[in-house]
Design a protein around this motif. Structure first.
Motif, PDB file in Angstrom:
ATOM      1  N   ASP A   1      30.455  63.261 -80.183  1.00 48.83           N
ATOM      2  CA  ASP A   1      29.284  62.410 -79.979  1.00 48.83           C
ATOM      3  C   ASP A   1      28.989  61.507 -81.172  1.00 48.83           C
ATOM      4  O   ASP A   1      27.931  60.902 -81.253  1.00 48.83           O
ATOM      5  N   GLN A   2      29.931  61.381 -82.091  1.00 48.36           N
ATOM      6  CA  GLN A   2      29.716  60.617 -83.323  1.00 48.36           C
ATOM      7  C   GLN A   2      30.469  59.286 -83.277  1.00 48.36           C
ATOM      8  O   GLN A   2      31.692  59.241 -83.418  1.00 48.36           O
ATOM      9  N   ALA A   3      29.733  58.206 -83.111  1.00 50.96           N
ATOM     10  CA  ALA A   3      30.331  56.881 -82.997  1.00 50.96           C
ATOM     11  C   ALA A   3      31.106  56.499 -84.256  1.00 50.96           C
ATOM     12  O   ALA A   3      32.149  55.832 -84.167  1.00 50.96           O
ATOM     13  N   GLU A   4      30.624  56.911 -85.416  1.00 49.31           N
ATOM     14  CA  GLU A   4      31.290  56.541 -86.672  1.00 49.31           C
ATOM     15  C   GLU A   4      32.753  56.968 -86.682  1.00 49.31           C
ATOM     16  O   GLU A   4      33.628  56.223 -87.130  1.00 49.31           O
ATOM     17  N   THR A   5      33.026  58.154 -86.170  1.00 49.33           N
ATOM     18  CA  THR A   5      34.398  58.663 -86.180  1.00 49.33           C
ATOM     19  C   THR A   5      35.294  57.821 -85.281  1.00 49.33           C
ATOM     20  O   THR A   5      36.410  57.458 -85.663  1.00 49.33           O
ATOM     21  N   TYR A   6      34.802  57.498 -84.090  1.00 51.82           N
ATOM     22  CA  TYR A   6      35.576  56.644 -83.186  1.00 51.82           C
ATOM     23  C   TYR A   6      35.781  55.260 -83.793  1.00 51.82           C
ATOM     24  O   TYR A   6      36.846  54.650 -83.635  1.00 51.82           O
ATOM     25  N   PHE A   7      34.775  54.756 -84.492  1.00 58.20           N
ATOM     26  CA  PHE A   7      34.877  53.439 -85.104  1.00 58.20           C
ATOM     27  C   PHE A   7      36.004  53.413 -86.140  1.00 58.20           C
ATOM     28  O   PHE A   7      36.859  52.527 -86.126  1.00 58.20           O
ATOM     29  N   ILE A   8      35.999  54.402 -87.031  1.00 54.36           N
ATOM     30  CA  ILE A   8      37.039  54.450 -88.062  1.00 54.36           C
ATOM     31  C   ILE A   8      38.410  54.632 -87.432  1.00 54.36           C
ATOM     32  O   ILE A   8      39.386  53.984 -87.829  1.00 54.36           O
ATOM     33  N   LEU A   9      38.490  55.491 -86.416  1.00 62.02           N
ATOM     34  CA  LEU A   9      39.763  55.695 -85.714  1.00 62.02           C
ATOM     35  C   LEU A   9      40.242  54.379 -85.094  1.00 62.02           C
ATOM     36  O   LEU A   9      41.424  54.039 -85.179  1.00 62.02           O
ATOM     37  N   GLY A  10      39.321  53.619 -84.522  1.00 60.74           N
ATOM     38  CA  GLY A  10      39.678  52.324 -83.959  1.00 60.74           C
ATOM     39  C   GLY A  10      40.224  51.366 -85.006  1.00 60.74           C
ATOM     40  O   GLY A  10      41.191  50.646 -84.766  1.00 60.74           O
ATOM     41  N   VAL A  11      39.619  51.384 -86.180  1.00 57.91           N
ATOM     42  CA  VAL A  11      40.096  50.528 -87.268  1.00 57.91           C
ATOM     43  C   VAL A  11      41.510  50.941 -87.693  1.00 57.91           C
ATOM     44  O   VAL A  11      42.383  50.094 -87.906  1.00 57.91           O
ATOM     45  N   VAL A  12      41.740  52.245 -87.787  1.00 59.44           N
ATOM     46  CA  VAL A  12      43.078  52.731 -88.171  1.00 59.44           C
ATOM     47  C   VAL A  12      44.101  52.314 -87.113  1.00 59.44           C
ATOM     48  O   VAL A  12      45.188  51.824 -87.449  1.00 59.44           O
ATOM     49  N   TYR A  13      43.750  52.515 -85.849  1.00 60.02           N
ATOM     50  CA  TYR A  13      44.683  52.115 -84.789  1.00 60.02           C
ATOM     51  C   TYR A  13      44.959  50.607 -84.841  1.00 60.02           C
ATOM     52  O   TYR A  13      46.105  50.175 -84.695  1.00 60.02           O
ATOM     53  N   ALA A  14      43.923  49.805 -85.046  1.00 58.96           N
ATOM     54  CA  ALA A  14      44.119  48.358 -85.123  1.00 58.96           C
ATOM     55  C   ALA A  14      45.008  48.005 -86.313  1.00 58.96           C
ATOM     56  O   ALA A  14      45.896  47.161 -86.203  1.00 58.96           O
ATOM     57  N   ARG A  15      44.773  48.654 -87.431  1.00 58.41           N
ATOM     58  CA  ARG A  15      45.563  48.385 -88.640  1.00 58.41           C
ATOM     59  C   ARG A  15      47.039  48.701 -88.421  1.00 58.41           C
ATOM     60  O   ARG A  15      47.907  48.070 -88.998  1.00 58.41           O
ATOM     61  N   THR A  16      47.314  49.687 -87.560  1.00 56.01           N
ATOM     62  CA  THR A  16      48.703  50.087 -87.308  1.00 56.01           C
ATOM     63  C   THR A  16      49.286  49.423 -86.050  1.00 56.01           C
ATOM     64  O   THR A  16      50.354  49.807 -85.595  1.00 56.01           O
ATOM     65  N   GLY A  17      48.551  48.453 -85.496  1.00 56.07           N
ATOM     66  CA  GLY A  17      49.069  47.687 -84.361  1.00 56.07           C
ATOM     67  C   GLY A  17      48.977  48.385 -83.019  1.00 56.07           C
ATOM     68  O   GLY A  17      49.601  47.949 -82.054  1.00 56.07           O
TER      69      GLY A  17
END
Length: 133
Positions: A66-82
């Motif tokens: 239920d923590q948006a911050e964790t999904y946000f950071i995960l999204g950034v990592v995924y974007a950074r890795t294409g």
């Protein structure tokens, strides 16, 4: 005799109270593990160790979904890795949890744009502007 029984009951109650207070509580342990995984994920991301960051962030999500911050950071990592499909999924989850999160709408718009989904990109970028003019 009655006083001795009362004293024993009081002592037993105090002992049980102390044991309860000193024992690890499931919620505290879960929260602590979540916080540790989130922090490790952030540190691994900052140091460029993206794969391990993803593992830690997924572990944190398994503990607290239920923590948006964790999904946000995960999204950034995924974007950074294409990995735009996975980044999109993560940012969609963020805006489900926090509909007014302008950064998540912006990032989702950028992801859609990179995927050639221009109408969806425009829609998300408009939502970002509405959330934070």
């Amino acid at each position: 005799m009655e006083r001795r029984v009362q004293r024993s009951a009081i002592v037993l109650g105090l002992m049980l109270g102390v044991l309860f207070f000193l024992s690890p509580r499931a919620g505290w342990t879960e929260e602590s593990n979540y916080t540790q995984s989130l922090q490790r994920g952030k540190e691994l991301f900052s140091s460029g160790n993206y794969e391990r960051a993803i593992e830690e962030l997924k572990r944190a999500i398994a503990l607290r979904s239920d923590q948006a911050e964790t999904y946000f950071i995960l999204g950034v990592v995924y974007a950074r890795t294409g990995r735009n499909d996975l980044a999109r999924e993560s940012f969609v989850k963020v805006v489900e949890l926090e509909p007014d999160n302008a950064q998540a709408h912006n990032n989702l718009g950028v992801i859609y744009e990179s995927m050639g989904l221009f109408d969806l990109a425009q829609e998300e970028l408009n939502k970002a502007l509405q959330a934070d003019p």
